[in-house]
Scaffold this active site. Structure first.
Site, PDB file in Angstrom:
ATOM      1  N   TYR A 157       0.827  -1.216   0.000  1.00  0.00           N
ATOM      2  CA  TYR A 157       0.000   0.000   0.000  1.00  0.00           C
ATOM      3  C   TYR A 157       0.859   1.262   0.000  1.00  0.00           C
ATOM      4  O   TYR A 157       0.682   2.157  -0.837  1.00  0.00           O
ATOM      5  CB  TYR A 157      -0.895  -0.056   1.241  1.00  0.00           C
ATOM      6  CG  TYR A 157      -1.634   1.201   1.595  1.00  0.00           C
ATOM      7  CD1 TYR A 157      -2.806   1.559   0.940  1.00  0.00           C
ATOM      8  CD2 TYR A 157      -1.189   2.008   2.632  1.00  0.00           C
ATOM      9  CE1 TYR A 157      -3.493   2.696   1.291  1.00  0.00           C
ATOM     10  CE2 TYR A 157      -1.882   3.147   2.998  1.00  0.00           C
ATOM     11  CZ  TYR A 157      -3.033   3.487   2.326  1.00  0.00           C
ATOM     12  OH  TYR A 157      -3.713   4.613   2.694  1.00  0.00           O
ATOM     13  N   ALA A 158       1.801   1.321   0.939  1.00  0.00           N
ATOM     14  CA  ALA A 158       2.595   2.536   1.098  1.00  0.00           C
ATOM     15  C   ALA A 158       3.451   2.800  -0.136  1.00  0.00           C
ATOM     16  O   ALA A 158       3.599   3.956  -0.563  1.00  0.00           O
ATOM     17  CB  ALA A 158       3.478   2.423   2.342  1.00  0.00           C
ATOM     18  N   LYS A 161       1.178   4.175  -2.831  1.00  0.00           N
ATOM     19  CA  LYS A 161       0.811   5.561  -2.521  1.00  0.00           C
ATOM     20  C   LYS A 161       1.978   6.502  -2.813  1.00  0.00           C
ATOM     21  O   LYS A 161       1.784   7.595  -3.344  1.00  0.00           O
ATOM     22  CB  LYS A 161       0.432   5.681  -1.040  1.00  0.00           C
ATOM     23  CG  LYS A 161      -0.957   5.165  -0.701  1.00  0.00           C
ATOM     24  CD  LYS A 161      -2.024   6.139  -1.161  1.00  0.00           C
ATOM     25  CE  LYS A 161      -3.359   5.920  -0.477  1.00  0.00           C
ATOM     26  NZ  LYS A 161      -4.434   6.697  -1.103  1.00  0.00           N
ATOM     27  N   ARG A 202      -9.671  -0.752  10.749  1.00  0.00           N
ATOM     28  CA  ARG A 202      -8.569  -0.085  11.442  1.00  0.00           C
ATOM     29  C   ARG A 202      -8.869   0.007  12.941  1.00  0.00           C
ATOM     30  O   ARG A 202      -9.982  -0.227  13.377  1.00  0.00           O
ATOM     31  CB  ARG A 202      -8.304   1.280  10.800  1.00  0.00           C
ATOM     32  CG  ARG A 202      -7.563   1.106   9.491  1.00  0.00           C
ATOM     33  CD  ARG A 202      -7.445   2.390   8.732  1.00  0.00           C
ATOM     34  NE  ARG A 202      -8.735   2.834   8.228  1.00  0.00           N
ATOM     35  CZ  ARG A 202      -8.928   3.949   7.532  1.00  0.00           C
ATOM     36  NH1 ARG A 202      -7.926   4.749   7.286  1.00  0.00           N
ATOM     37  NH2 ARG A 202     -10.116   4.269   7.078  1.00  0.00           N
ATOM     38  N   ALA A 205     -12.137   1.371  14.861  1.00  0.00           N
ATOM     39  CA  ALA A 205     -13.368   0.621  14.609  1.00  0.00           C
ATOM     40  C   ALA A 205     -13.252  -0.795  15.188  1.00  0.00           C
ATOM     41  O   ALA A 205     -14.238  -1.351  15.701  1.00  0.00           O
ATOM     42  CB  ALA A 205     -13.652   0.567  13.113  1.00  0.00           C
ATOM     43  N   PHE A 207     -11.433  -1.788  17.856  1.00  0.00           N
ATOM     44  CA  PHE A 207     -11.575  -1.717  19.313  1.00  0.00           C
ATOM     45  C   PHE A 207     -13.029  -1.419  19.689  1.00  0.00           C
ATOM     46  O   PHE A 207     -13.565  -1.995  20.628  1.00  0.00           O
ATOM     47  CB  PHE A 207     -10.656  -0.634  19.892  1.00  0.00           C
ATOM     48  CG  PHE A 207      -9.203  -1.058  20.056  1.00  0.00           C
ATOM     49  CD1 PHE A 207      -8.761  -2.308  19.653  1.00  0.00           C
ATOM     50  CD2 PHE A 207      -8.275  -0.195  20.643  1.00  0.00           C
ATOM     51  CE1 PHE A 207      -7.425  -2.696  19.800  1.00  0.00           C
ATOM     52  CE2 PHE A 207      -6.942  -0.570  20.802  1.00  0.00           C
ATOM     53  CZ  PHE A 207      -6.513  -1.817  20.375  1.00  0.00           C
TER      54      PHE A 207
HETATM   55  C1  UGA Z   1      -3.539   2.583   8.403  1.00  0.00           C
HETATM   56  C2  UGA Z   1      -3.328   2.748   6.919  1.00  0.00           C
HETATM   57  O1  UGA Z   1      -2.439   1.864   6.399  1.00  0.00           O
HETATM   58  C3  UGA Z   1      -2.870   4.141   6.560  1.00  0.00           C
HETATM   59  O2  UGA Z   1      -2.881   4.357   5.230  1.00  0.00           O
HETATM   60  C4  UGA Z   1      -3.805   5.132   7.051  1.00  0.00           C
HETATM   61  O3  UGA Z   1      -3.329   6.423   6.703  1.00  0.00           O
HETATM   62  C5  UGA Z   1      -3.872   4.969   8.516  1.00  0.00           C
HETATM   63  O4  UGA Z   1      -4.306   3.653   8.855  1.00  0.00           O
HETATM   64  C6  UGA Z   1      -4.839   5.953   9.021  1.00  0.00           C
HETATM   65  O5  UGA Z   1      -5.891   5.590   9.563  1.00  0.00           O
HETATM   66  O6  UGA Z   1      -4.577   7.133   8.814  1.00  0.00           O
HETATM   67  P1  UGA Z   1      -2.298   1.971  10.628  1.00  0.00           P
HETATM   68  O7  UGA Z   1      -2.144   3.187  11.464  1.00  0.00           O
HETATM   69  O8  UGA Z   1      -1.250   0.934  10.830  1.00  0.00           O
HETATM   70  O9  UGA Z   1      -2.342   2.417   9.096  1.00  0.00           O
HETATM   71  O10 UGA Z   1      -3.744   1.304  10.874  1.00  0.00           O
HETATM   72  P2  UGA Z   1      -4.508   0.579  12.038  1.00  0.00           P
HETATM   73  O11 UGA Z   1      -5.047  -0.702  11.487  1.00  0.00           O
HETATM   74  O12 UGA Z   1      -5.499   1.527  12.589  1.00  0.00           O
HETATM   75  O13 UGA Z   1      -3.408   0.186  13.120  1.00  0.00           O
HETATM   76  C7  UGA Z   1      -2.827   1.098  14.025  1.00  0.00           C
HETATM   77  C8  UGA Z   1      -1.991   0.302  15.017  1.00  0.00           C
HETATM   78  O14 UGA Z   1      -2.858  -0.445  15.866  1.00  0.00           O
HETATM   79  C9  UGA Z   1      -1.023  -0.715  14.399  1.00  0.00           C
HETATM   80  O15 UGA Z   1       0.135  -0.759  15.181  1.00  0.00           O
HETATM   81  C10 UGA Z   1      -1.771  -2.043  14.545  1.00  0.00           C
HETATM   82  O16 UGA Z   1      -0.920  -3.160  14.606  1.00  0.00           O
HETATM   83  C11 UGA Z   1      -2.497  -1.825  15.862  1.00  0.00           C
HETATM   84  N1  UGA Z   1      -3.764  -2.590  16.053  1.00  0.00           N
HETATM   85  C12 UGA Z   1      -4.732  -2.548  15.108  1.00  0.00           C
HETATM   86  C13 UGA Z   1      -3.945  -3.310  17.241  1.00  0.00           C
HETATM   87  O17 UGA Z   1      -3.052  -3.368  18.116  1.00  0.00           O
HETATM   88  N2  UGA Z   1      -5.111  -3.967  17.412  1.00  0.00           N
HETATM   89  C14 UGA Z   1      -6.117  -3.945  16.494  1.00  0.00           C
HETATM   90  O18 UGA Z   1      -7.168  -4.562  16.742  1.00  0.00           O
HETATM   91  C15 UGA Z   1      -5.920  -3.205  15.305  1.00  0.00           C
END
Ligand code: UGA
Length: 364
Positions: A157-158, A161, A202, A205, A207
């Site tokens: 993805y990155a 982009k 993500r 949502a 959590f």
């Molecule tokens: C994602 C997208 O890849 C980016 O493009 C986007 O810009 C970004 O979200 C955003 O919302 O702006 P990321 O931040 O990794 O990137 O997305 P999340 O899935 O929300 O994860 C955030 C962190 O929480 C990561 O470290 C992930 O491993 C962690 N996580 C996620 C948990 O610990 N538990 C979960 O249930 C979900």
């Protein structure tokens, strides 16, 4: 009111108009301006209440269709929000993710370069790549962009982009602005698995879904990664500051005085984030459990403790992570006078309250 907002001859094309950011942008345009909207998306369930609005025209389509691309590029301002942007899909659907985040926006950029439209393209904070826990402020035109190996397919993805950003920046005659969102959160973000979507949304949502279902929150790799969560409503304020400063594209860099040109938001990538809201994912889990307990009127102890899980076990082979994403917001402040204002506790309470009202408690 700024006369620009009263100008009913302006039409904004929004690609991804039915999505999380698109639905809030549409609402803001319809309530704060007299502009018209041409909205494109694959579904419109978040904006049902807007479908019959006389200032809007909607089309069910995506950018794979060249005739749709040509049609969108006829409008003077094009905001492209369309993307596959949930990390759980970057590994299993890498090719589709690349098509959605490179091929499609590149063809839209070409069409905008031909027609002279101002393209406002949503990229990602993830272009900063595999940041480490001790990486500092991420600065648009200075920070090194470093990705993991090809076997770590998380970076599909990155890299797509980033290639799109480079392609846009290299296109002759394109009037463009790139936006790099830092974890926008708020009402209508993503989906609830098994209710209006499948897979892993993500973190906010995901959590929220676990909380209303009474399930433990999953802390991927211990929840030590940090993010700077940003209210989607602040993001909309950023866009309005951009529209205003760029005069809806009705100003030509070539015609302005030198000092003015240096202040125009064209040919620029902007971080849009809130560095004051930086927290670890473990802290996010704690805050969300606490707020949820208050909303539900129960004790914190009655909310299940989070569980740790490895990234590969949770998301599959090829998962990798950015350990810290702290935006420099100096450029947006300097060129647009914009700074995100909403504190993390306010953003989380608002988002979680909306989630509970919208989805209820499916297991109760
Ligand atoms: C994602 C997208 O890849 C980016 O493009 C986007 O810009 C970004 O979200 C955003 O919302 O702006 P990321 O931040 O990794 O990137 O997305 P999340 O899935 O929300 O994860 C955030 C962190 O929480 C990561 O470290 C992930 O491993 C962690 N996580 C996620 C948990 O610990 N538990 C979960 O249930 C979900």
């Amino acid at each position: 009111m700024n006369p620009l907002f009263n100008d009913s001859s302006i039409t904004v094309a929004i690609v991804g108009c039915g999505g999380f950011i698109g639905c809030h942008l549409l609402d803001a345009i319809l309530t704060r301006t007299q502009w018209r909207v041409f909205g494109v998306d694959l579904d419109f369930y978040r904006i049902q209440h807007r479908l019959s609005n006389e200032r809007c025209e909607f089309m069910v389509a995506d950018l794979a269709d060249k005739s749709v691309v040509e049609r969108i590029a006829k409008y003077p301002v094009v905001v492209n929000l369309a993307a596959i942007c949930t990390p759980s899909r970057y590994m299993a659907e890498a090719s589709e993710v690349i098509r959605s985040n490179y091929d499609h926006p590149a063809s839209l950029a070409e069409a905008c370069a031909k027609s002279g439209s101002w393209l406002i393209h949503f990229s990602t904070s993830e272009v900063y790549g595999r940041t480490s826990a001790d990486s500092g402020l991420l600065v648009e035109d200075e920070t090194e962009l470093t990705f993991g190996p090809v076997s770590a397919s998380r970076w599909s993805y990155a890299t797509a982009k980033l290639l799109t950003e480079r392609y846009i920046a290299g296109l002759k005659n394109l009037k463009w602005t790139v936006v790099r969102p830092f974890n926008f959160v708020g009402p209508y973000m993503d989906f609830m698995p098994g209710v209006d979507g499948s897979g892993i949304p993500r973190v906010l949502a995901n959590f929220s879904s676990a909380l209303v279902r009474g399930e433990p929150l999953k802390l991927v790799n211990g929840g030590t990664a940090k993010r700077s969560f940003t209210s989607v409503f602040d993001a909309i304020e950023f866009l309005f500051a951009l529209f205003e400063t760029g005069k809806m594209g009705r100003v030509s860099a070539a015609l302005g005085a030198a000092t003015e040109v240096s202040k125009l938001p064209f040919s620029q990538a902007f971080n849009v984030g809130n560095p004051d809201n930086e927290i670890t994912i473990a802290e996010l889990a704690h805050k969300m459990r606490k707020i949820f307990a208050e909303i539900k009127g129960v004790s914190l102890e009655s909310i299940p403790e989070p569980e740790k899980i490895s990234g590969v076990e949770y998301y599959g082979k090829g998962y990798d992570d950015s350990m810290r994403r702290l935006p420099s917001v100096e450029k947006a402040e300097r060129l647009l006078g914009f700074k995100a204002q909403t504190p993390i506790d306010v953003v989380l309470r608002e988002s979680l309250t909306w989630f509970v009202m919208h989805y209820g408690f499916p297991n109760h």
